[in-house]
Design a protein around this motif. Structure first.
Motif, PDB file in Angstrom:
ATOM      1  N   PHE A  32      39.197  40.273  39.301  1.00 28.94           N
ATOM      2  CA  PHE A  32      38.209  41.017  38.396  1.00 28.94           C
ATOM      3  C   PHE A  32      37.727  40.104  37.217  1.00 28.94           C
ATOM      4  O   PHE A  32      36.924  40.229  36.391  1.00 28.94           O
ATOM      5  N   SER A  33      38.592  38.958  36.911  1.00 26.47           N
ATOM      6  CA  SER A  33      38.534  38.296  35.753  1.00 26.47           C
ATOM      7  C   SER A  33      37.918  36.694  36.131  1.00 26.47           C
ATOM      8  O   SER A  33      37.694  35.997  35.239  1.00 26.47           O
ATOM      9  N   LEU A  34      37.550  36.560  37.209  1.00 22.37           N
ATOM     10  CA  LEU A  34      36.986  35.188  37.654  1.00 22.37           C
ATOM     11  C   LEU A  34      35.250  35.353  37.230  1.00 22.37           C
ATOM     12  O   LEU A  34      34.707  36.409  37.221  1.00 22.37           O
ATOM     13  N   GLU A  35      34.671  34.048  37.395  1.00 22.35           N
ATOM     14  CA  GLU A  35      33.259  34.305  36.636  1.00 22.35           C
ATOM     15  C   GLU A  35      32.582  34.345  38.445  1.00 22.35           C
ATOM     16  O   GLU A  35      31.636  33.331  38.690  1.00 22.35           O
ATOM     17  N   MET A  36      33.031  35.114  39.048  1.00 19.20           N
ATOM     18  CA  MET A  36      32.334  35.454  40.312  1.00 19.20           C
ATOM     19  C   MET A  36      32.371  36.850  40.932  1.00 19.20           C
ATOM     20  O   MET A  36      33.431  37.582  40.152  1.00 19.20           O
ATOM     21  N   SER A  37      31.911  37.173  41.861  1.00 15.80           N
ATOM     22  CA  SER A  37      32.024  38.736  42.246  1.00 15.80           C
ATOM     23  C   SER A  37      33.277  38.903  43.020  1.00 15.80           C
ATOM     24  O   SER A  37      34.006  37.820  43.215  1.00 15.80           O
ATOM     25  N   LYS A  38      33.915  40.117  42.677  1.00  7.74           N
ATOM     26  CA  LYS A  38      35.172  40.497  43.579  1.00  7.74           C
ATOM     27  C   LYS A  38      35.203  39.883  45.088  1.00  7.74           C
ATOM     28  O   LYS A  38      36.386  39.285  45.232  1.00  7.74           O
ATOM     29  N   THR A  39      34.211  40.240  45.834  1.00  8.85           N
ATOM     30  CA  THR A  39      34.428  39.732  47.216  1.00  8.85           C
ATOM     31  C   THR A  39      34.343  38.311  47.616  1.00  8.85           C
ATOM     32  O   THR A  39      35.191  37.630  48.174  1.00  8.85           O
ATOM     33  N   GLU A  40      33.696  37.800  46.513  1.00  9.46           N
ATOM     34  CA  GLU A  40      33.844  36.210  46.552  1.00  9.46           C
ATOM     35  C   GLU A  40      34.867  35.639  46.041  1.00  9.46           C
ATOM     36  O   GLU A  40      35.466  34.679  46.921  1.00  9.46           O
ATOM     37  N   ALA A  41      35.435  36.285  45.281  1.00  6.59           N
ATOM     38  CA  ALA A  41      36.991  35.779  44.836  1.00  6.59           C
ATOM     39  C   ALA A  41      37.999  36.037  46.114  1.00  6.59           C
ATOM     40  O   ALA A  41      38.806  35.139  46.299  1.00  6.59           O
ATOM     41  N   LEU A  42      37.973  37.231  46.548  1.00  6.74           N
ATOM     42  CA  LEU A  42      38.759  37.313  47.652  1.00  6.74           C
ATOM     43  C   LEU A  42      38.636  36.409  49.002  1.00  6.74           C
ATOM     44  O   LEU A  42      39.494  35.981  49.598  1.00  6.74           O
ATOM     45  N   MET A  43      37.173  36.240  49.155  1.00  8.44           N
ATOM     46  CA  MET A  43      36.732  35.184  50.027  1.00  8.44           C
ATOM     47  C   MET A  43      37.512  33.853  50.046  1.00  8.44           C
ATOM     48  O   MET A  43      38.042  33.252  51.021  1.00  8.44           O
ATOM     49  N   GLN A  44      37.272  33.249  48.731  1.00  9.39           N
ATOM     50  CA  GLN A  44      37.843  32.107  48.669  1.00  9.39           C
ATOM     51  C   GLN A  44      39.378  32.133  48.649  1.00  9.39           C
ATOM     52  O   GLN A  44      40.037  31.254  49.282  1.00  9.39           O
ATOM     53  N   SER A  45      39.968  33.167  48.341  1.00  8.65           N
ATOM     54  CA  SER A  45      41.605  33.224  48.390  1.00  8.65           C
ATOM     55  C   SER A  45      41.864  33.344  50.076  1.00  8.65           C
ATOM     56  O   SER A  45      42.916  32.505  50.425  1.00  8.65           O
ATOM     57  N   PHE A  46      41.095  33.767  50.853  1.00  6.37           N
ATOM     58  CA  PHE A  46      41.071  34.153  52.122  1.00  6.37           C
ATOM     59  C   PHE A  46      41.292  32.593  52.774  1.00  6.37           C
ATOM     60  O   PHE A  46      42.013  31.983  53.543  1.00  6.37           O
TER      61      PHE A  46
END
Ligand SMILES: Nc1ncnc2c1ncn2[C@@H]1O[C@H](COP(=O)(O)OP(=O)(O)OP(=O)(O)O)[C@@H](O)[C@H]1O
Ligand SMILES: [Mg+2]
Length: 466
Positions: free
Chosen positions: A108-122
């Motif tokens: 929630f705290s990155l400068e991107m959408s939640k799903t994008e942050a999750l996708m990058q982590s994946f």
């Protein structure tokens, strides 16, 4: 003279060995034997055997790398070693398997959408091992001869003689090669490799035949055998990168420098599709291999309903890593909805998980963990002080007792003691409150604090707003 110099080097080395001690730095693995049975105390791990055994089974599954998109939930009370077990798994997998750790709230705290942050982590959790064959020249330097032009200007030229146990060849050197030989400080007696495509020179060490010159080199010098066979060889080099790194490098708006700043922004769907296609092509040609890793989401109850739905979908991709989640919540509201669910996780997600549960520790386990922590922090503690600290751990929390180790040690050092005594532990116990005594204090003196809500209408939860 030489002895003094050596002593100095020793000192410098000791300084560089200092590492910071973190909450889980004593954990070096899961502490399992070959049959995946947990040892009572091993690799910094104590007790919690059922959970460790289960984690060991998951570990095997990850190592085989065949199954994509499985998910595991580690659930249990606070301080029962959930994060510790996940860290143990990461250690046991070693540095070659990608292991990404995020906390549920991070997205929630990155400068991107939640799903994008999750996708990058994946995609950070999927490695690609790329194989490349290169031609190299490998041998022992017999002689380097550099001719300076008589006029003093113009390009230098020179000759390099290399040998293996079977042959010896003289190579002409151009300006560039001379520069890199000088930069690497290559001398006669060094074993080097030269990458034919790039001209990159790597020093492998000194030849064993030169071991007599030891005094002139210092203790860091590495000795290697003179290579055998041909000077020219084909060598396979392997690089492991993550899908995320490939994404960033290929995304035109970012460029690879973004990898250093971490400021990668959002990556377009098309870029990812192209990369998936390319990687699939490499796999078919045998140039690359997928190394499925692990994505660990700690405090997973902080994810909201949209993130869970995204995870459900993302796990079905055949490039998905193994997902490990941890939570200490019971039945609670799913973030972003008014529905309650076990662990704050939607039922359809729970249905895809296998659950490992952790249970509170017994006295002797707490004692053992505290003892390991004392060793980790280099703290000497007397036996009776450890017993008192264990009691404190049982009555308050393991974490609180761990905190008291450091503070008691400071008190001990202050009085110039060498071993933490019962009194040191008592002293810090009275200086620092645990959660329970602090709550007690607040209840007694609440009138004197600002914004006290003790008498506010029931049900007005302030912690759980989303
Ligand atoms: N079985 C264990 N062996 C060794 N150390 C442990 C073990 N369990 C917990 N610890 C240590 O105790 C501390 C608390 O454990 P940890 O942080 O893993 O708890 P947790 O279950 O993740 O709690 P929370 O729900 O609050 O996140 C850590 O420093 C951890 O390394
Ligand atoms: Mg934790």
């Amino acid at each position: 003279m030489a002895a003094a110099a050596a002593a100095k080097v020793q000192e410098v080395r000791e300084i560089t060995r200092i590492e910071r001690i973190g909450a889980h730095s004593h954990i070096r693995g899961l502490g399992l034997d070959d049959a995946l049975e947990p040892r009572q105390v091993s690799q910094g791990m104590v007790g919690q055997q059922t959970a460790r055994r289960a984690a060991g089974v998951i570990l095997e599954m990850i190592k085989e790398g065949k199954i994509a998109g499985r998910a595991v939930l580690i659930a249990g009370q606070p301080g029962t070693g959930k994060t510790a077990i996940a860290m143990g798994m990461a250690q046991a997998l070693g540095p070659d398997t990608p292991f990404t750790v995020i906390s549920g709230s991070e997205i929630f705290s990155l400068e991107m959408s939640k799903t994008e942050a999750l996708m990058q982590s994946f995609r950070k959790s999927i490695g690609v091992r790329i194989k490349e064959e290169t031609e190299i020249i490998e041998g022992e330097v017999v002689e380097i001869q550099i001719d300076r032009p008589a006029t003093g200007t113009g390009a230098k030229v020179g000759k390099l003689t290399l040998k293996t146990t079977e042959m010896e060849t003289i190579y002409d050197l151009g300006q560039k090669m001379i520069e890199s030989l000088t930069k690497e400080k290559v001398q006669a007696g060094d074993i080097i490799t030269i990458d034919k495509a790039t001209g990159k020179i790597t020093k492998l060490g000194r030849s064993f035949t030169r071991a007599r010159d030891y005094d002139a080199m210092g203790p860091q010098t590495k000795f290697v055998q003179c290579p055998e066979g041909e000077l020219q060889k084909r060598k396979e080099v392997v690089h492991t990168v993550t899908l995320h790194e490939i994404d960033v490098i290929n995304s035109r708006t970012q460029g690879f420098l973004a990898l250093f700043s971490g400021d990668t922004g959002e990556i377009k769907g098309e870029v990812r599709e192209q990369i998936n296609a390319k990687v699939a092509e490499w796999r078919e040609e045998g140039k690359a291999e997928i190394v499925p890793g692990v994505l660990f989401i700690d405090e997973v109850h902080m994810l909201d309903i949209e993130s869970f739905s995204f995870l459900n979908r993302a796990m079905e991709n055949d490039l998905a890593p193994v997902l490990i989640m941890a939570t200490n919540r019971g039945i609670t509201r799913i973030r972003g909805t008014n529905y309650q669910s076990p662990h704050g996780i939607p039922i359809d997600m729970l249905d895809r998980l296998v659950i490992i549960s952790t249970t509170p520790y017994e006295e002797k386990e707490i004692k053992q963990i505290l003892k390991i922590r004392c060793e980790e922090e280099d703290v000497e503690m007397s036996d009776d002080a450890l017993i008192v600290l264990t009691r404190i751990g049982m009555e308050t929390s393991l974490r609180y007792a761990i905190q008291l180790i450091t503070t008691a040690n400071l008190v001990c050092r202050k009085r110039k003691g060498t071993e933490v005594s019962i009194n040191d532990v008592k002293r810090v116990y009275s200086l620092f409150l645990d959660e329970c005594r602090s709550t007690q204090f607040l209840k007694e003196y609440q009138q004197e604090f600002l914004f006290n809500e003790m008498n506010a209408e029931p049900g007005s939860e302030t912690m759980e707003t989303s």
